[in-house]
Write an enzyme that holds these catalytic residues in place. Structure first.
Site, PDB file in Angstrom:
ATOM      1  N   ALA A  78       2.290  -4.505   3.710  1.00 44.46           N
ATOM      2  CA  ALA A  78       1.425  -5.513   3.085  1.00 44.46           C
ATOM      3  C   ALA A  78       1.587  -5.487   1.580  1.00 44.46           C
ATOM      4  CB  ALA A  78      -0.038  -5.269   3.469  1.00 44.46           C
ATOM      5  N   ASP A  79       1.290  -6.620   0.969  1.00 41.34           N
ATOM      6  CA  ASP A  79       1.263  -6.716  -0.490  1.00 41.34           C
ATOM      7  C   ASP A  79       0.188  -7.722  -0.890  1.00 41.34           C
ATOM      8  OD1 ASP A  79       3.012  -5.847  -2.980  1.00 41.34           O
ATOM      9  OD2 ASP A  79       2.387  -7.927  -3.288  1.00 41.34           O
ATOM     10  N   THR A  80      -0.619  -7.352  -1.880  1.00 40.24           N
ATOM     11  CA  THR A  80      -1.720  -8.194  -2.340  1.00 40.24           C
ATOM     12  C   THR A  80      -1.505  -8.577  -3.794  1.00 40.24           C
ATOM     13  OG1 THR A  80      -3.264  -7.094  -0.820  1.00 40.24           O
ATOM     14  CG2 THR A  80      -4.238  -8.345  -2.639  1.00 40.24           C
ATOM     15  N   GLY A 115       0.064 -10.754   1.727  1.00 36.94           N
ATOM     16  CA  GLY A 115       1.118 -10.994   2.700  1.00 36.94           C
ATOM     17  C   GLY A 115       1.258  -9.771   3.594  1.00 36.94           C
TER      18      GLY A 115
END
EC number: 3.6.1.9
Length: 198
Positions: A78-80, A115
């Protein structure tokens, strides 16, 4: 049948050392194995629209995972990102940058996008979750107190919604609260169910 029962024959691997993501996955009742740290250069094309960056980076993190996946493994990456005026606001470099960041968010609405990529040995799925966050106007005294007390230098946008600033200064949100914490667990729950049934 509940998802945690459907996943009994699988091994979830969370490739994130964010304590918030780990807590959220645990609190969903989903058993997982934390991945060992590995190197991945979080770069993206300069022409990529800001809203597509978290999808790109979660896929990049998935592709960089160095351990071959077993037949029953599901890797979660995940990436924020925090976006204001179509510009990505990352983690603050130092105290002055954190002050400037919170001043820029003060009295305005910004967007948080996470994502997420799910990958097994033979398939993958990438999706995102978007949340709009509206801040009240922040005084310099509030900003100084928050930074000195909570030191949010490891957080995109220089704040954690689950901390003091979220209680006293966030007027409203539209979308998932947990997405702003770093993992849209409600959407992830449904996507995992579809992933294993596809």
């Amino acid at each position: 049948m509940l998802l945690h029962k459907k996943l009994k024959s699988y091994r979830l691997i969370l490739a994130s050392h964010s304590p918030r993501r780990q807590q959220l996955l645990r609190d969903c009742g989903l058993a997982y194995l934390p991945a060992d740290k590995y190197e991945v250069e979080e770069c993206y094309p300069a022409t990529l629209p800001a809203a597509e960056v978290p999808l790109y980076l979660s896929g990049l993190k998935s592709d960089a995972y160095p351990v071959p996946l077993g037949p029953h493994d599901i890797l979660i990456t995940a990436d924020t990102v925090v976006i204001l005026d179509d510009r990505i606001i990352g983690k603050p470099r130092d105290h002055a940058d954190a002050v400037a960041t919170l001043r820029s968010l003060s009295g305005r609405t910004h967007r948080v996008i996470t994502g997420v990529t799910l990958r097994s040995r033979d398939k993958r799925r990438t999706f995102d979750s978007q949340t709009d966050v509206c801040f009240d106007a922040l005084s310099d005294e509030q900003i100084d107190y928050y930074l000195e007390t909570y030191r949010p230098y490891d957080k995109a946008g220089a704040y954690g919604i689950q901390e003091w600033i979220g209680y006293v200064a966030i007027r409203r949100i539209e979308g998932s609260f947990y997405n702003v914490m770093g993992l849209p667990v409600q959407k992830l729950y449904g996507e995992l169910e579809r992933f294993i049934e596809a």
